[in-house]
Design a protein around this motif. Structure first.
Motif, PDB file in Angstrom:
ATOM      1  N   SER A  96       0.848  -1.193   0.000  1.00 16.75           N
ATOM      2  CA  SER A  96       0.000   0.000   0.000  1.00 16.75           C
ATOM      3  C   SER A  96       0.883   1.243   0.000  1.00 16.75           C
ATOM      4  O   SER A  96       1.792   1.358   0.838  1.00 16.75           O
ATOM      5  N   VAL A  97       0.614   2.150  -0.941  1.00 17.60           N
ATOM      6  CA  VAL A  97       1.476   3.325  -1.139  1.00 17.60           C
ATOM      7  C   VAL A  97       0.623   4.590  -1.114  1.00 17.60           C
ATOM      8  O   VAL A  97      -0.439   4.642  -1.731  1.00 17.60           O
ATOM      9  N   GLY A  98       1.107   5.611  -0.425  1.00 15.30           N
ATOM     10  CA  GLY A  98       0.430   6.899  -0.368  1.00 15.30           C
ATOM     11  C   GLY A  98       1.224   7.964  -1.107  1.00 15.30           C
ATOM     12  O   GLY A  98       2.448   8.055  -0.950  1.00 15.30           O
ATOM     13  N   MET A  99       0.544   8.752  -1.920  1.00 12.88           N
ATOM     14  CA  MET A  99       1.192   9.834  -2.672  1.00 12.88           C
ATOM     15  C   MET A  99       0.102  10.737  -3.233  1.00 12.88           C
ATOM     16  O   MET A  99      -1.086  10.423  -3.112  1.00 12.88           O
ATOM     17  N   CYS A 100       0.495  11.830  -3.859  1.00 15.19           N
ATOM     18  CA  CYS A 100      -0.507  12.677  -4.503  1.00 15.19           C
ATOM     19  C   CYS A 100      -0.870  12.086  -5.860  1.00 15.19           C
ATOM     20  O   CYS A 100      -0.112  11.296  -6.441  1.00 15.19           O
ATOM     21  N   PHE A 101      -2.027  12.460  -6.361  1.00 11.45           N
ATOM     22  CA  PHE A 101      -2.548  11.894  -7.602  1.00 11.45           C
ATOM     23  C   PHE A 101      -1.586  12.104  -8.768  1.00 11.45           C
ATOM     24  O   PHE A 101      -1.334  11.197  -9.561  1.00 11.45           O
ATOM     25  N   GLU A 102      -1.020  13.304  -8.871  1.00 12.63           N
ATOM     26  CA  GLU A 102      -0.143  13.617  -9.991  1.00 12.63           C
ATOM     27  C   GLU A 102       1.140  12.791  -9.949  1.00 12.63           C
ATOM     28  O   GLU A 102       1.655  12.362 -10.982  1.00 12.63           O
ATOM     29  N   GLU A 125      -4.043  13.840   2.150  1.00 14.38           N
ATOM     30  CA  GLU A 125      -3.176  14.850   2.737  1.00 14.38           C
ATOM     31  C   GLU A 125      -1.966  14.169   3.381  1.00 14.38           C
ATOM     32  O   GLU A 125      -2.070  13.059   3.921  1.00 14.38           O
ATOM     33  N   TYR A 126      -0.820  14.833   3.339  1.00 16.94           N
ATOM     34  CA  TYR A 126       0.411  14.219   3.818  1.00 16.94           C
ATOM     35  C   TYR A 126       0.397  13.854   5.306  1.00 16.94           C
ATOM     36  O   TYR A 126       0.862  12.770   5.668  1.00 16.94           O
ATOM     37  N   PRO A 127      -0.137  14.686   6.210  1.00 16.89           N
ATOM     38  CA  PRO A 127      -0.179  14.282   7.626  1.00 16.89           C
ATOM     39  C   PRO A 127      -0.964  12.985   7.849  1.00 16.89           C
ATOM     40  O   PRO A 127      -0.567  12.144   8.660  1.00 16.89           O
ATOM     41  N   GLN A 128      -2.072  12.809   7.101  1.00 21.77           N
ATOM     42  CA  GLN A 128      -2.848  11.579   7.239  1.00 21.77           C
ATOM     43  C   GLN A 128      -2.071  10.390   6.686  1.00 21.77           C
ATOM     44  O   GLN A 128      -2.119   9.285   7.244  1.00 21.77           O
ATOM     45  N   MET A 129      -1.341  10.601   5.589  1.00 15.30           N
ATOM     46  CA  MET A 129      -0.506   9.529   5.046  1.00 15.30           C
ATOM     47  C   MET A 129       0.535   9.085   6.067  1.00 15.30           C
ATOM     48  O   MET A 129       0.791   7.886   6.237  1.00 15.30           O
ATOM     49  N   GLN A 130       1.147  10.046   6.754  1.00 16.79           N
ATOM     50  CA  GLN A 130       2.158   9.707   7.761  1.00 16.79           C
ATOM     51  C   GLN A 130       1.543   8.903   8.895  1.00 16.79           C
ATOM     52  O   GLN A 130       2.135   7.925   9.375  1.00 16.79           O
ATOM     53  N   ASP A 132      -1.159   7.004   8.673  1.00 16.08           N
ATOM     54  CA  ASP A 132      -1.501   5.687   8.141  1.00 16.08           C
ATOM     55  C   ASP A 132      -0.253   4.815   7.987  1.00 16.08           C
ATOM     56  O   ASP A 132      -0.307   3.596   8.194  1.00 16.08           O
ATOM     57  N   LEU A 133       0.868   5.425   7.623  1.00 21.82           N
ATOM     58  CA  LEU A 133       2.119   4.681   7.521  1.00 21.82           C
ATOM     59  C   LEU A 133       2.545   4.168   8.892  1.00 21.82           C
ATOM     60  O   LEU A 133       2.926   3.007   9.054  1.00 21.82           O
ATOM     61  N   ASP A 134       2.452   5.018   9.893  1.00 20.55           N
ATOM     62  CA  ASP A 134       2.825   4.638  11.255  1.00 20.55           C
ATOM     63  C   ASP A 134       1.913   3.535  11.790  1.00 20.55           C
ATOM     64  O   ASP A 134       2.361   2.650  12.537  1.00 20.55           O
ATOM     65  N   ASN A 135       0.638   3.564  11.392  1.00 20.52           N
ATOM     66  CA  ASN A 135      -0.331   2.567  11.864  1.00 20.52           C
ATOM     67  C   ASN A 135      -0.311   1.280  11.054  1.00 20.52           C
ATOM     68  O   ASN A 135      -1.055   0.343  11.349  1.00 20.52           O
ATOM     69  N   GLY A 136       0.513   1.225  10.005  1.00 21.38           N
ATOM     70  CA  GLY A 136       0.609   0.008   9.213  1.00 21.38           C
ATOM     71  C   GLY A 136      -0.396  -0.093   8.095  1.00 21.38           C
ATOM     72  O   GLY A 136      -0.478  -1.132   7.438  1.00 21.38           O
ATOM     73  N   LEU A 137      -1.158   0.958   7.840  1.00 17.85           N
ATOM     74  CA  LEU A 137      -2.134   0.937   6.756  1.00 17.85           C
ATOM     75  C   LEU A 137      -1.481   1.250   5.415  1.00 17.85           C
ATOM     76  O   LEU A 137      -2.034   0.941   4.365  1.00 17.85           O
ATOM     77  N   LEU A 138      -0.313   1.880   5.434  1.00 16.99           N
ATOM     78  CA  LEU A 138       0.489   2.121   4.250  1.00 16.99           C
ATOM     79  C   LEU A 138       1.888   1.558   4.490  1.00 16.99           C
ATOM     80  O   LEU A 138       2.353   1.500   5.636  1.00 16.99           O
ATOM     81  N   LEU A 140       4.557   2.572   2.169  1.00 19.96           N
ATOM     82  CA  LEU A 140       5.473   3.550   1.592  1.00 19.96           C
ATOM     83  C   LEU A 140       4.692   4.807   1.272  1.00 19.96           C
ATOM     84  O   LEU A 140       3.552   4.726   0.812  1.00 19.96           O
ATOM     85  N   ILE A 141       5.282   5.973   1.545  1.00 23.07           N
ATOM     86  CA  ILE A 141       4.672   7.226   1.113  1.00 23.07           C
ATOM     87  C   ILE A 141       5.721   8.058   0.384  1.00 23.07           C
ATOM     88  O   ILE A 141       6.926   7.934   0.638  1.00 23.07           O
ATOM     89  N   VAL A 142       5.261   8.879  -0.542  1.00 19.46           N
ATOM     90  CA  VAL A 142       6.112   9.843  -1.239  1.00 19.46           C
ATOM     91  C   VAL A 142       5.622  11.214  -0.820  1.00 19.46           C
ATOM     92  O   VAL A 142       4.474  11.578  -1.066  1.00 19.46           O
TER      93      VAL A 142
END
Length: 308
Positions: A96-102, A125-130, A132-138, A140-142
């Protein structure tokens, strides 16, 4: 709150393997994700289901009762899934990866079919991605932003340069003359009178660019708020108006003459881009493959110097 079937799957895996890490490997999810599922299930039932010891998760009496209730139904569901789910690649891990659409469109979209693992992309939004990453839902994030969570690590890999662009039919001659003046306040005033495009997520680009180059907050609202930067570029192509966007997202439209690169500012405004990951993950190989794709696709900003 509704009961989530995945919580029960995770509960069964923990019960049968005895540890969070072993359950994570069996389910092909991260260990923080396993913990999140268990905590959610315990909150839903209102009971502690395991006693957590350093070496083993020991089921409580309530945990044993729940296991006996759910074991047979879950086995039947798994049999149904195995029988009806036609797939020769059920062992593939899911990343599972988090990033902006573009960023997704620019880097990963064309490579998805060739990846040897399953991929879930999440925009937001980036704070939510962070979080989710910490909680194991993601996994990798960019991101251009670094969080403070102790379980996360950030690795810089490139930069994005924020520039002023205009539609292909926009008359920018008056602005170029104003940029030639030492005081840029007249240029700022002229720009405020023009048609502007932005996205809700990228108002930060406009604010930061304006502060850096005009020493003031932008005291105007864009005329059009569109879903993403790709929409801005399409709207401006062969049209009129202005926007402030990352250069890498519009370089092809600039080279094709559809839009104009107007100004990169007195000094370039650049954001460092980071890979965000957990310090421990069972998907290191897959994450490194994704990171290599980003690095090979992403070029450092090379913008031709314009009037400063």
């Amino acid at each position: 709150m509704l009961l989530n079937l995945e919580w029960l799957r995770t509960f069964k895996a923990i019960y049968e393997t005895g540890t969070l890490s072993a359950a994570a490997q069996e389910l092909f999810i991260s260990q923080p994700g396993v913990s999140l599922h268990l905590n959610s299930l315990e909150a839903y039932t209102g009971h502690k289901l395991f006693d957590r010891s350093p070496r083993k998760m020991v089921p409580t009496e309530k945990g044993k009762v729940l296991y006996n209730f759910v074991l047979d139904p879950l086995r039947k569901l798994e049999a149904v899934e195995q029988h009806f789910h036609k797939s020769s690649k059920s062992e593939r891990p899911t990343i599972s990866v988090g990033m902006c659409f573009e960023t997704f469109q620019y880097t990963l979209e064309e490579h998805i079919a060739s990846l040897p693992f399953n991929l879930i992309i999440k925009f937001g939004e980036y704070p939510q991605m962070q979080q989710d990453l910490d909680n194991g839902l993601l996994d990798l994030i960019v991101t251009p932003q670094q969080g403070q969570q102790q379980n996360l690590q950030y690795k810089p890999f490139s930069k994005e340069r924020i520039v002023l662009i205009a539609g292909g039919q926009t008359d920018t001659e008056p602005l170029i003359d104003l940029f030639a003046q030492p005081n840029k306040s007249e240029a700022a005033n002229w720009l405020k009178q023009q048609i502007w495009y932005s996205t809700a997520a990228d108002m930060e680009h406009l604010k930061n660019f304006w502060l850096k180059n005009f020493d003031q907050h932008p005291d105007f609202r864009p005329n059009y708020i569109v879903p993403n930067i790709c929409s801005i570029i399409r709207c401006l192509s062969d049209g009129e108006g202005f926007s402030i966007v990352p250069h890498f997202l519009c370089v092809e439209a600039i080279e094709a003459g559809q839009i104009q690169l107007v100004w990169e500012g007195k000094t370039p405004l650049e954001n460092t881009l980071y890979f965000g990951t957990r310090k421990k993950t069972i998907y290191q190989k897959e994450i490194e493959q994704l990171q290599d794709l980003f690095v090979s696709k992403w070029k450092a900003p090379e913008v031709v110097a314009l009037p400063a």
